[in-house]
Design a protein around this motif. Structure first.
Motif, PDB file in Angstrom:
ATOM      1  N   VAL A  68       0.858  -1.179   0.000  1.00 15.86           N
ATOM      2  CA  VAL A  68       0.000   0.000   0.000  1.00 15.86           C
ATOM      3  C   VAL A  68       0.896   1.232   0.000  1.00 15.86           C
ATOM      4  O   VAL A  68       1.772   1.367   0.852  1.00 15.86           O
ATOM      5  N   VAL A  69       0.685   2.114  -0.986  1.00 14.65           N
ATOM      6  CA  VAL A  69       1.497   3.324  -1.082  1.00 14.65           C
ATOM      7  C   VAL A  69       0.718   4.588  -0.737  1.00 14.65           C
ATOM      8  O   VAL A  69       1.314   5.635  -0.490  1.00 14.65           O
ATOM      9  N   LYS A  70      -0.615   4.492  -0.692  1.00 10.55           N
ATOM     10  CA  LYS A  70      -1.406   5.661  -0.323  1.00 10.55           C
ATOM     11  C   LYS A  70      -2.776   5.220   0.156  1.00 10.55           C
ATOM     12  O   LYS A  70      -3.381   4.316  -0.412  1.00 10.55           O
ATOM     13  N   THR A  71      -3.249   5.871   1.206  1.00  6.24           N
ATOM     14  CA  THR A  71      -4.609   5.645   1.688  1.00  6.24           C
ATOM     15  C   THR A  71      -5.346   6.983   1.689  1.00  6.24           C
ATOM     16  O   THR A  71      -4.732   8.041   1.825  1.00  6.24           O
ATOM     17  N   VAL A  72      -6.646   6.909   1.520  1.00  8.10           N
ATOM     18  CA  VAL A  72      -7.488   8.107   1.536  1.00  8.10           C
ATOM     19  C   VAL A  72      -8.533   7.907   2.625  1.00  8.10           C
ATOM     20  O   VAL A  72      -9.374   7.024   2.524  1.00  8.10           O
ATOM     21  N   GLU A  73      -8.429   8.725   3.671  1.00 10.10           N
ATOM     22  CA  GLU A  73      -9.403   8.670   4.756  1.00 10.10           C
ATOM     23  C   GLU A  73     -10.489   9.695   4.485  1.00 10.10           C
ATOM     24  O   GLU A  73     -10.200  10.795   4.015  1.00 10.10           O
ATOM     25  N   GLN A  74     -11.728   9.312   4.787  1.00 12.89           N
ATOM     26  CA  GLN A  74     -12.852  10.182   4.487  1.00 12.89           C
ATOM     27  C   GLN A  74     -13.754  10.348   5.697  1.00 12.89           C
ATOM     28  O   GLN A  74     -13.865   9.445   6.525  1.00 12.89           O
ATOM     29  N   THR A  75     -14.384  11.512   5.744  1.00 14.68           N
ATOM     30  CA  THR A  75     -15.441  11.769   6.713  1.00 14.68           C
ATOM     31  C   THR A  75     -16.682  12.151   5.921  1.00 14.68           C
ATOM     32  O   THR A  75     -16.585  12.582   4.776  1.00 14.68           O
ATOM     33  N   ALA A  76     -17.833  11.977   6.540  1.00 14.02           N
ATOM     34  CA  ALA A  76     -19.086  12.324   5.858  1.00 14.02           C
ATOM     35  C   ALA A  76     -20.132  12.715   6.890  1.00 14.02           C
ATOM     36  O   ALA A  76     -20.159  12.182   8.001  1.00 14.02           O
ATOM     37  N   VAL A  77     -20.993  13.619   6.493  1.00 13.17           N
ATOM     38  CA  VAL A  77     -22.061  14.092   7.372  1.00 13.17           C
ATOM     39  C   VAL A  77     -22.982  12.942   7.752  1.00 13.17           C
ATOM     40  O   VAL A  77     -23.427  12.848   8.896  1.00 13.17           O
ATOM     41  N   TRP A  78     -23.287  12.059   6.803  1.00 10.28           N
ATOM     42  CA  TRP A  78     -24.202  10.941   7.075  1.00 10.28           C
ATOM     43  C   TRP A  78     -23.516   9.816   7.858  1.00 10.28           C
ATOM     44  O   TRP A  78     -24.157   8.853   8.208  1.00 10.28           O
ATOM     45  N   ARG A  79     -22.226   9.992   8.148  1.00 15.22           N
ATOM     46  CA  ARG A  79     -21.496   9.071   9.027  1.00 15.22           C
ATOM     47  C   ARG A  79     -20.840   9.910  10.121  1.00 15.22           C
ATOM     48  O   ARG A  79     -19.628  10.146  10.095  1.00 15.22           O
ATOM     49  N   PRO A  80     -21.591  10.399  11.080  1.00 10.81           N
ATOM     50  CA  PRO A  80     -21.027  11.330  12.065  1.00 10.81           C
ATOM     51  C   PRO A  80     -19.859  10.732  12.858  1.00 10.81           C
ATOM     52  O   PRO A  80     -18.976  11.457  13.293  1.00 10.81           O
TER      53      PRO A  80
END
Length: 178
Positions: A68-80
């Motif tokens: 694994v050379v890159k990860t993208v972490e995400q946040t979302a309003v519908w997942r508080p």
């Protein structure tokens, strides 16, 4: 995705069954709303668990030599809850074990990048990495291979010196077949 939906439904049914059993044990003194509340909480809990465990599960399934050379972490309003602990829903892996060195310019390495995204098929994209110039380009028939010790043109994107792909290919001794 179908299996995940089926597992989510069964998690809800199992939790509803537990709530129903609690109602029977308490001789129906437990409130009726416990049954759908248990089912909903179990289904939501299962979905949260599967989203957070997806990345580790996918990473554990990668063959040896694919890192694994890159990860993208995400946040979302519908997942508080993701604001407290962001979810990794996309990542890029490189097949450094099967990277090949260019015969004309040994500073160039051809590597396959794999783009993974939750609930989507993985995509393979061949890339050329120039170790000396710290640059990356899409592999294509029109890519101009620069001679050794010469600058790269506009087809190349510069990489940071601490880029994980650059380190994995160029600094770890990950040379292989041509």
């Amino acid at each position: 995705m179908l299996w995940e939906l089926i597992a989510t439904v069964f998690a809800g049914l199992g939790a509803a069954g537990i709530a129903l059993l609690l109602r029977k044990i308490s001789r129906n003194s437990a409130p009726r709303w416990l049954i759908p509340a248990f089912a909903g909480a179990a289904m939501l809990g299962f979905q949260i668990h599967s989203e957070y465990s997806w990345f580790e599960h996918q990473r554990s399934r990668l063959p040896e030599g694919v890192i694994v050379v890159k990860t993208v972490e995400q946040t979302a309003v519908w997942r508080p809850w993701s604001y407290l602990y962001p979810q990794t829903l996309r990542f890029i892996a490189a097949d450094v074990a099967n990277a090949s060195v260019n015969q004309l310019n040994p500073q160039l390495k051809l590597v396959d990048l794999y783009f993974f995204e939750r609930r989507a098929s993985a995509r393979r994209v061949p890339q050329v990495v120039h170790c000396q110039q710290q640059a990356q380009a899409d592999f294509s028939a029109t890519l101009q291979i620069p001679p050794p010790d010469s600058a790269v043109d506009g087809q190349w994107r510069k990489l940071a010196g601490d880029d994980a792909l650059l380190i994995a290919l160029c600094h770890s001794g990950a040379n292989s077949n041509s």
